[in-house]
Scaffold this motif. Structure first.
Motif, PDB file in Angstrom:
ATOM      1  N   MET A 169      94.229 127.374  29.868  1.00 22.38           N
ATOM      2  CA  MET A 169      92.945 128.024  30.106  1.00 22.38           C
ATOM      3  C   MET A 169      93.106 129.233  31.017  1.00 22.38           C
ATOM      4  SD  MET A 169      89.351 126.655  30.299  1.00 22.38           S
ATOM      5  CE  MET A 169      87.936 127.172  31.134  1.00 22.38           C
ATOM      6  N   LYS A 170      93.947 129.075  32.059  1.00 20.18           N
ATOM      7  CA  LYS A 170      94.124 130.159  33.016  1.00 20.18           C
ATOM      8  C   LYS A 170      94.684 131.414  32.353  1.00 20.18           C
ATOM      9  CE  LYS A 170      95.860 131.237  37.545  1.00 20.18           C
ATOM     10  NZ  LYS A 170      96.379 130.755  38.787  1.00 20.18           N
ATOM     11  N   GLY A 171      95.662 131.258  31.442  1.00 24.21           N
ATOM     12  CA  GLY A 171      96.224 132.396  30.726  1.00 24.21           C
ATOM     13  C   GLY A 171      95.197 133.079  29.857  1.00 24.21           C
ATOM     14  N   ASN A 172      94.294 132.287  29.283  1.00 25.77           N
ATOM     15  CA  ASN A 172      93.217 132.802  28.453  1.00 25.77           C
ATOM     16  C   ASN A 172      92.259 133.671  29.282  1.00 25.77           C
ATOM     17  OD1 ASN A 172      91.658 133.122  26.130  1.00 25.77           O
ATOM     18  ND2 ASN A 172      90.458 131.295  26.564  1.00 25.77           N
ATOM     19  N   ILE A 173      91.932 133.207  30.479  1.00 30.43           N
ATOM     20  CA  ILE A 173      91.052 133.962  31.371  1.00 30.43           C
ATOM     21  C   ILE A 173      91.734 135.254  31.803  1.00 30.43           C
ATOM     22  CG2 ILE A 173      89.940 133.962  33.639  1.00 30.43           C
ATOM     23  CD1 ILE A 173      89.426 130.939  33.223  1.00 30.43           C
ATOM     24  N   GLU A 174      92.996 135.171  32.141  1.00 31.78           N
ATOM     25  CA  GLU A 174      93.756 136.365  32.546  1.00 31.78           C
ATOM     26  C   GLU A 174      93.723 137.416  31.437  1.00 31.78           C
ATOM     27  OE1 GLU A 174      98.337 137.438  33.744  1.00 31.78           O
ATOM     28  OE2 GLU A 174      97.566 135.450  34.250  1.00 31.78           O
ATOM     29  N   LEU A 175      93.903 136.983  30.214  1.00 32.33           N
ATOM     30  CA  LEU A 175      93.868 137.894  29.068  1.00 32.33           C
ATOM     31  C   LEU A 175      92.482 138.528  28.901  1.00 32.33           C
ATOM     32  CD1 LEU A 175      95.288 139.123  26.610  1.00 32.33           C
ATOM     33  CD2 LEU A 175      94.612 137.097  25.317  1.00 32.33           C
ATOM     34  N   LYS A 176      91.444 137.729  29.049  1.00 29.77           N
ATOM     35  CA  LYS A 176      90.080 138.252  28.921  1.00 29.77           C
ATOM     36  C   LYS A 176      89.782 139.297  29.988  1.00 29.77           C
ATOM     37  CE  LYS A 176      88.155 134.297  26.544  1.00 29.77           C
ATOM     38  NZ  LYS A 176      87.159 133.233  26.510  1.00 29.77           N
ATOM     39  N   LEU A 177      90.268 139.065  31.199  1.00 31.74           N
ATOM     40  CA  LEU A 177      90.078 140.053  32.265  1.00 31.74           C
ATOM     41  C   LEU A 177      90.843 141.333  31.945  1.00 31.74           C
ATOM     42  CD1 LEU A 177      90.321 137.789  35.450  1.00 31.74           C
ATOM     43  CD2 LEU A 177      88.251 138.693  34.387  1.00 31.74           C
ATOM     44  N   GLN A 178      92.077 141.193  31.513  1.00 30.38           N
ATOM     45  CA  GLN A 178      92.898 142.364  31.193  1.00 30.38           C
ATOM     46  C   GLN A 178      92.292 143.175  30.048  1.00 30.38           C
ATOM     47  OE1 GLN A 178      96.704 140.474  30.560  1.00 30.38           O
ATOM     48  NE2 GLN A 178      97.305 140.729  32.707  1.00 30.38           N
ATOM     49  N   GLN A 179      91.664 142.504  29.085  1.00 27.98           N
ATOM     50  CA  GLN A 179      91.040 143.209  27.961  1.00 27.98           C
ATOM     51  C   GLN A 179      89.896 144.106  28.425  1.00 27.98           C
ATOM     52  OE1 GLN A 179      90.049 139.858  25.459  1.00 27.98           O
ATOM     53  NE2 GLN A 179      91.928 140.055  24.269  1.00 27.98           N
ATOM     54  N   ARG A 180      89.314 143.804  29.569  1.00 26.97           N
ATOM     55  CA  ARG A 180      88.235 144.632  30.138  1.00 26.97           C
ATOM     56  C   ARG A 180      88.744 145.515  31.275  1.00 26.97           C
ATOM     57  NH1 ARG A 180      82.969 144.217  27.678  1.00 26.97           N
ATOM     58  NH2 ARG A 180      83.148 142.416  26.338  1.00 26.97           N
ATOM     59  N   ASN A 181      90.055 145.663  31.364  1.00 27.86           N
ATOM     60  CA  ASN A 181      90.690 146.478  32.412  1.00 27.86           C
ATOM     61  C   ASN A 181      90.342 145.990  33.816  1.00 27.86           C
ATOM     62  OD1 ASN A 181      92.037 148.246  30.610  1.00 27.86           O
ATOM     63  ND2 ASN A 181      90.083 149.278  30.245  1.00 27.86           N
ATOM     64  N   ILE A 182      90.343 144.677  33.972  1.00 29.75           N
ATOM     65  CA  ILE A 182      90.107 144.058  35.275  1.00 29.75           C
ATOM     66  C   ILE A 182      91.411 143.402  35.701  1.00 29.75           C
ATOM     67  CG2 ILE A 182      88.811 142.307  36.549  1.00 29.75           C
ATOM     68  CD1 ILE A 182      86.583 142.624  34.424  1.00 29.75           C
ATOM     69  N   LYS A 183      91.904 143.769  36.874  1.00 35.16           N
ATOM     70  CA  LYS A 183      93.136 143.177  37.383  1.00 35.16           C
ATOM     71  C   LYS A 183      92.890 141.701  37.695  1.00 35.16           C
ATOM     72  CE  LYS A 183      96.493 143.400  41.078  1.00 35.16           C
ATOM     73  NZ  LYS A 183      96.836 143.957  42.376  1.00 35.16           N
ATOM     74  N   PRO A 184      93.636 140.807  37.041  1.00 35.27           N
ATOM     75  CA  PRO A 184      93.432 139.376  37.297  1.00 35.27           C
ATOM     76  C   PRO A 184      93.892 139.000  38.705  1.00 35.27           C
ATOM     77  CG  PRO A 184      94.657 139.725  35.260  1.00 35.27           C
ATOM     78  CD  PRO A 184      94.605 141.036  35.972  1.00 35.27           C
ATOM     79  N   THR A 185      92.994 138.419  39.452  1.00 39.68           N
ATOM     80  CA  THR A 185      93.327 137.836  40.753  1.00 39.68           C
ATOM     81  C   THR A 185      92.860 136.388  40.715  1.00 39.68           C
ATOM     82  OG1 THR A 185      91.209 138.373  41.785  1.00 39.68           O
ATOM     83  CG2 THR A 185      92.961 140.058  41.940  1.00 39.68           C
ATOM     84  N   ALA A 186      93.325 135.594  41.646  1.00 41.77           N
ATOM     85  CA  ALA A 186      92.942 134.183  41.679  1.00 41.77           C
ATOM     86  C   ALA A 186      91.422 134.034  41.780  1.00 41.77           C
ATOM     87  CB  ALA A 186      93.625 133.479  42.844  1.00 41.77           C
ATOM     88  N   MET A 187      90.792 134.828  42.637  1.00 41.05           N
ATOM     89  CA  MET A 187      89.349 134.721  42.827  1.00 41.05           C
ATOM     90  C   MET A 187      88.592 135.144  41.570  1.00 41.05           C
ATOM     91  SD  MET A 187      87.305 133.800  45.255  1.00 41.05           S
ATOM     92  CE  MET A 187      86.011 133.050  44.329  1.00 41.05           C
ATOM     93  N   PHE A 202      82.892 142.715  37.547  1.00 41.79           N
ATOM     94  CA  PHE A 202      82.662 142.191  36.204  1.00 41.79           C
ATOM     95  C   PHE A 202      81.531 142.936  35.512  1.00 41.79           C
ATOM     96  CE2 PHE A 202      84.346 137.547  36.830  1.00 41.79           C
ATOM     97  CZ  PHE A 202      85.616 138.036  37.075  1.00 41.79           C
ATOM     98  N   GLN A 203      80.482 143.233  36.269  1.00 41.88           N
ATOM     99  CA  GLN A 203      79.325 143.928  35.692  1.00 41.88           C
ATOM    100  C   GLN A 203      79.680 145.368  35.325  1.00 41.88           C
ATOM    101  OE1 GLN A 203      75.862 143.782  38.206  1.00 41.88           O
ATOM    102  NE2 GLN A 203      74.489 144.019  36.469  1.00 41.88           N
TER     103      GLN A 203
END
Length: 136
Positions: free
Chosen positions: A1-19, A58-59
């Motif tokens: 699940m965590k890898g999936n979230i990281e990918l979704k963030l990257q697709q929106r040009n958001i640097k994945p952080t733990a928070m 995110f917004q």
């Protein structure tokens, strides 16, 4: 699940952080729009400002939209993966008078506003109030 979230963030040009991943996970597991307070309650010892900055990021990147449902609290919900919404996503929201949950009614778009000359549309807020299917 965590890898999936990281990918979704990257697709929106958001640097994945733990928070960011944790906040995304909270929004994803809830099927309703959440207030900053409701999100904050999911964490121990996390500054409200950190969560707020995450939500703003995110917004800005169109990963979530905000809802003003008439309760005085701004609520946040994930956009659909294929969403091309603007920051003020134009669909109807439903506020349950019994449980207080706000639900996105994405199948009910806000009608196009036909304004008089000289007026410029910027945003609209459509909230339907009643009893949700869980409380009926």
């Amino acid at each position: 699940m965590k890898g999936n979230i990281e990918l979704k963030l990257q697709q929106r040009n958001i640097k994945p952080t733990a928070m960011r991943e944790l906040v995304y996970e909270v929004l994803e597991k809830n099927k309703k729009a959440l207030s900053l307070y409701e999100i904050e309650q999911q964490f121990d010892n996390v500054e409200r400002s950190t969560i707020f900055r995450t939500l703003k990021t995110f917004q800005e990147k169109l990963l979530i939209h905000s809802v003003h449902d008439g309760t005085g609290a701004v609520r946040y919900a994930l956009c659909d993966e294929d969403c091309t919404c603007e920051p003020d996503d134009l669909h109807v929201h439903f506020l349950c008078n019994k449980c207080g949950h706000t639900h996105c009614l994405k199948h009910m778009p806000v009608p196009k506003m036909d304004l008089a000359d000289g007026f410029t549309f910027e945003s609209a807020n459509f909230v339907v109030k009643g009893i949700c299917s869980n409380c009926s």
